[in-house]
Scaffold this active site. Structure first.
Site, PDB file in Angstrom:
ATOM      1  N   LYS A 112     -38.042  53.138 -63.516  1.00  0.00           N
ATOM      2  CA  LYS A 112     -36.696  52.548 -63.555  1.00  0.00           C
ATOM      3  C   LYS A 112     -35.953  53.156 -64.739  1.00  0.00           C
ATOM      4  O   LYS A 112     -36.548  53.420 -65.783  1.00  0.00           O
ATOM      5  CB  LYS A 112     -36.807  51.033 -63.763  1.00  0.00           C
ATOM      6  CG  LYS A 112     -35.596  50.267 -63.315  1.00  0.00           C
ATOM      7  CD  LYS A 112     -35.677  49.929 -61.847  1.00  0.00           C
ATOM      8  CE  LYS A 112     -34.458  49.174 -61.377  1.00  0.00           C
ATOM      9  NZ  LYS A 112     -34.556  48.799 -59.978  1.00  0.00           N
ATOM     10  N   VAL A 144     -24.696  34.869 -49.810  1.00  0.00           N
ATOM     11  CA  VAL A 144     -24.378  35.610 -48.583  1.00  0.00           C
ATOM     12  C   VAL A 144     -23.553  36.858 -48.915  1.00  0.00           C
ATOM     13  O   VAL A 144     -22.459  37.062 -48.418  1.00  0.00           O
ATOM     14  CB  VAL A 144     -23.692  34.716 -47.514  1.00  0.00           C
ATOM     15  CG1 VAL A 144     -24.706  33.777 -46.891  1.00  0.00           C
ATOM     16  CG2 VAL A 144     -22.526  33.935 -48.099  1.00  0.00           C
ATOM     17  N   GLY A 145     -24.128  37.668 -49.816  1.00  0.00           N
ATOM     18  CA  GLY A 145     -23.525  38.959 -50.154  1.00  0.00           C
ATOM     19  C   GLY A 145     -23.946  39.984 -49.119  1.00  0.00           C
ATOM     20  O   GLY A 145     -24.121  39.657 -47.938  1.00  0.00           O
ATOM     21  N   ASN A 146     -24.143  41.235 -49.565  1.00  0.00           N
ATOM     22  CA  ASN A 146     -24.452  42.305 -48.613  1.00  0.00           C
ATOM     23  C   ASN A 146     -25.692  41.996 -47.790  1.00  0.00           C
ATOM     24  O   ASN A 146     -25.674  42.106 -46.567  1.00  0.00           O
ATOM     25  CB  ASN A 146     -24.643  43.621 -49.368  1.00  0.00           C
ATOM     26  CG  ASN A 146     -23.334  44.110 -49.941  1.00  0.00           C
ATOM     27  OD1 ASN A 146     -22.289  43.977 -49.307  1.00  0.00           O
ATOM     28  ND2 ASN A 146     -23.369  44.652 -51.147  1.00  0.00           N
TER      29      ASN A 146
HETATM   30  P1  NAD Z   1     -24.610  41.040 -53.517  1.00  0.00           P
HETATM   31  O1  NAD Z   1     -24.084  41.134 -54.889  1.00  0.00           O
HETATM   32  O2  NAD Z   1     -23.927  41.750 -52.400  1.00  0.00           O
HETATM   33  O3  NAD Z   1     -24.733  39.507 -53.083  1.00  0.00           O
HETATM   34  C1  NAD Z   1     -25.188  38.501 -53.917  1.00  0.00           C
HETATM   35  C2  NAD Z   1     -24.452  37.234 -53.506  1.00  0.00           C
HETATM   36  O4  NAD Z   1     -25.021  36.135 -54.233  1.00  0.00           O
HETATM   37  C3  NAD Z   1     -22.957  37.253 -53.836  1.00  0.00           C
HETATM   38  O5  NAD Z   1     -22.216  36.849 -52.697  1.00  0.00           O
HETATM   39  C4  NAD Z   1     -22.828  36.253 -54.988  1.00  0.00           C
HETATM   40  O6  NAD Z   1     -21.566  35.604 -54.989  1.00  0.00           O
HETATM   41  C5  NAD Z   1     -23.947  35.296 -54.679  1.00  0.00           C
HETATM   42  N1  NAD Z   1     -24.428  34.489 -55.798  1.00  0.00           N
HETATM   43  C6  NAD Z   1     -24.565  34.826 -57.098  1.00  0.00           C
HETATM   44  N2  NAD Z   1     -25.099  33.805 -57.806  1.00  0.00           N
HETATM   45  C7  NAD Z   1     -25.337  32.815 -56.919  1.00  0.00           C
HETATM   46  C8  NAD Z   1     -25.909  31.522 -57.025  1.00  0.00           C
HETATM   47  N3  NAD Z   1     -26.336  31.040 -58.186  1.00  0.00           N
HETATM   48  N4  NAD Z   1     -26.034  30.784 -55.895  1.00  0.00           N
HETATM   49  C9  NAD Z   1     -25.606  31.253 -54.695  1.00  0.00           C
HETATM   50  N5  NAD Z   1     -25.041  32.467 -54.554  1.00  0.00           N
HETATM   51  C10 NAD Z   1     -24.921  33.249 -55.639  1.00  0.00           C
HETATM   52  O7  NAD Z   1     -26.158  41.507 -53.637  1.00  0.00           O
HETATM   53  P2  NAD Z   1     -27.116  41.982 -52.464  1.00  0.00           P
HETATM   54  O8  NAD Z   1     -27.115  43.465 -52.419  1.00  0.00           O
HETATM   55  O9  NAD Z   1     -26.819  41.190 -51.242  1.00  0.00           O
HETATM   56  O10 NAD Z   1     -28.533  41.564 -53.070  1.00  0.00           O
HETATM   57  C11 NAD Z   1     -28.950  40.211 -53.031  1.00  0.00           C
HETATM   58  C12 NAD Z   1     -30.317  40.094 -53.702  1.00  0.00           C
HETATM   59  O11 NAD Z   1     -31.270  40.926 -53.023  1.00  0.00           O
HETATM   60  C13 NAD Z   1     -30.352  40.553 -55.168  1.00  0.00           C
HETATM   61  O12 NAD Z   1     -31.297  39.749 -55.873  1.00  0.00           O
HETATM   62  C14 NAD Z   1     -30.882  41.956 -55.087  1.00  0.00           C
HETATM   63  O13 NAD Z   1     -31.543  42.365 -56.285  1.00  0.00           O
HETATM   64  C15 NAD Z   1     -31.871  41.833 -53.944  1.00  0.00           C
HETATM   65  N6  NAD Z   1     -32.138  43.092 -53.260  1.00  0.00           N
HETATM   66  C16 NAD Z   1     -31.120  43.780 -52.684  1.00  0.00           C
HETATM   67  C17 NAD Z   1     -31.379  44.977 -52.027  1.00  0.00           C
HETATM   68  C18 NAD Z   1     -30.282  45.754 -51.339  1.00  0.00           C
HETATM   69  O14 NAD Z   1     -30.588  46.637 -50.534  1.00  0.00           O
HETATM   70  N7  NAD Z   1     -29.015  45.450 -51.607  1.00  0.00           N
HETATM   71  C19 NAD Z   1     -32.701  45.480 -51.963  1.00  0.00           C
HETATM   72  C20 NAD Z   1     -33.727  44.737 -52.551  1.00  0.00           C
HETATM   73  C21 NAD Z   1     -33.432  43.543 -53.197  1.00  0.00           C
END
Ligand code: NAD
Length: 350
Positions: free
Chosen positions: A79, A180-182
């Site tokens: 990392k 409910v992000g990405n």
């Molecule tokens: P994102 O930023 O698109 O979505 C995160 C969502 O969580 C946002 O809508 C945000 O408003 C919401 N949020 C933040 N704090 C919150 C809380 N306390 N309660 C409820 N909602 C809350 O991120 P993402 O890409 O969707 O990733 C989500 C998780 O999955 C992260 O922990 C990330 O590390 C993990 N992850 C993502 C990927 C990927 O491909 N994007 C891969 C592995 C792991």
């Protein structure tokens, strides 16, 4: 109850990055290269001092070794963590300097996006090294946004966990999604198609309402989501969603979500077990993104990504079944499997 801890692994290797003119201050941490080059994204974040950035890099690099080994990728774990400069800075110069530092490692470390970095940053890195992924996707080849692959992997893992626990499918099950992000939104769409009922929560109320409208989901507050009546709880926001407070009120019998580092403390794995909750370990379930990144680096096709992501379901089932047989937490079983895989070098395809 005694918490299972990770086995002692080789000492962490690291390279300090410091280029005042370019605004570069951070570290590349290499936890393991036993299975191949150390792969893991580049985090660009505000840290009070470099020692905090280094501690984060070491923790995250170790996590990547476990995730990559468990996904059977020909990569070790690494990392990069870069401190975001306080004032104005030249982003392009900073990431170009980072690219030069990656190149000096001659392929021992492969970078990509993480929190705070984007495709444009990786294109700057790529001006100086080929040991970078997360760039713009080329037609038919792996690349681009990894989150749909992460969502698919979580969905497959959830199907497997439901089949393991109830012997059925997701149809008619209620899934509570926190965040409910990405990834969370992608997961919600897949679940809806599979006939699941949805309860969603997000600190971004507008985003949450839009998705609920689209899918006919119920909305609750972020404080209420863990205690919502549901069959599955899916943490898809930030880390640490599973702590003593949330585990005590969970209604769901299964936890399966995308967020990294869901267990606030290692002992929480035992607390979940004591309550009879099946926990699908986060790094087993959310490997779809790194599978896509790895395939991009290796020049593989989208179909190869799909095939690997679909293996997440059977793997989750295997972890849950061994844990039940041996009376261990699924996390301890996954760690043991990943540690064994880390000892098994796997050469890169020619
Ligand atoms: P994102 O930023 O698109 O979505 C995160 C969502 O969580 C946002 O809508 C945000 O408003 C919401 N949020 C933040 N704090 C919150 C809380 N306390 N309660 C409820 N909602 C809350 O991120 P993402 O890409 O969707 O990733 C989500 C998780 O999955 C992260 O922990 C990330 O590390 C993990 N992850 C993502 C990927 C990927 O491909 N994007 C891969 C592995 C792991």
């Amino acid at each position: 109850m005694v918490a299972q801890h990770r086995r002692m692994m080789p000492p962490m290797e690291y390279v300090r990055l410091s280029d005042e003119a370019a605004g570069l201050d951070g570290v590349i941490a290499i936890h393991s290269t036993a299975r191949g080059p150390a792969a893991g994204g580049c985090r660009f974040w505000t840290y009070e001092d470099t020692s905090l950035a280094m501690a984060d890099a070491f923790r995250l690099a170790e996590g990547m070794s476990y995730k990559n080994a468990m996904a059977r990728l020909p990569f070790g774990g690494g990392k990069a963590v870069l401190r975001r400069p306080a004032g104005e800075f030249d982003r392009r110069a900073l990431f170009e300097a980072f690219g030069e530092a990656v190149e000096k490692l001659d392929g021992r470390y492969v970078t990509a996006e993480d929190v705070g970095t984007n495709v444009g940053d990786m294109e700057c890195v790529a001006r100086h090294t080929r040991h970078v992924a997360g760039r713009t996707a080329l037609p038919g080849l792996a690349g681009g946004d990894p989150s749909p692959w992460t969502a698919l992997g979580v969905f497959e893992a959830m199907k497997a966990a439901v089949a393991f626990r109830h012997g059925g499918t997701l149809s008619g099950m209620t899934v509570a999604i926190s965040g409910v992000g990405n990834v969370g939104a992608g997961l919600a769409r897949l679940l809806r198609e599979a006939g699941a009922n949805l309860v969603v929560a997000d600190i971004d109320a507008a985003r949450c309402a839009r998705l609920a409208d689209e899918l006919g989901a119920a909305v609750v507050s972020v404080e209420e989501i863990a205690a919502s009546p549901a069959d599955v709880f899916a943490p898809c926001a930030l880390g640490g969603a599973l702590n003593a407070g949330t585990v005590a009120v969970l209604k769901a019998g299964i936890v399966c979500g995308a967020a990294n580092n869901q267990l606030a403390e290692p002992d929480i794995a035992q607390a979940l077990m004591a309550r009879g909750i099946s926990y699908a370990p986060d790094y087993v379930v959310n490997a779809g993104g790194i599978i896509n990144v790895s395939a991009e680096y290796l020049g593989e096709s989208e179909q190869e990504v799909r095939n690997r992501v679909l293996e997440i379901g059977p793997r989750t089932h295997e972890v849950l079944a061994i844990a039940a047989d041996e009376g261990l937490s699924p996390n301890a079983v996954a760690d043991r499997m990943a540690e064994d895989l880390m000892q098994a070098p796997e050469p890169l395809p020619a």
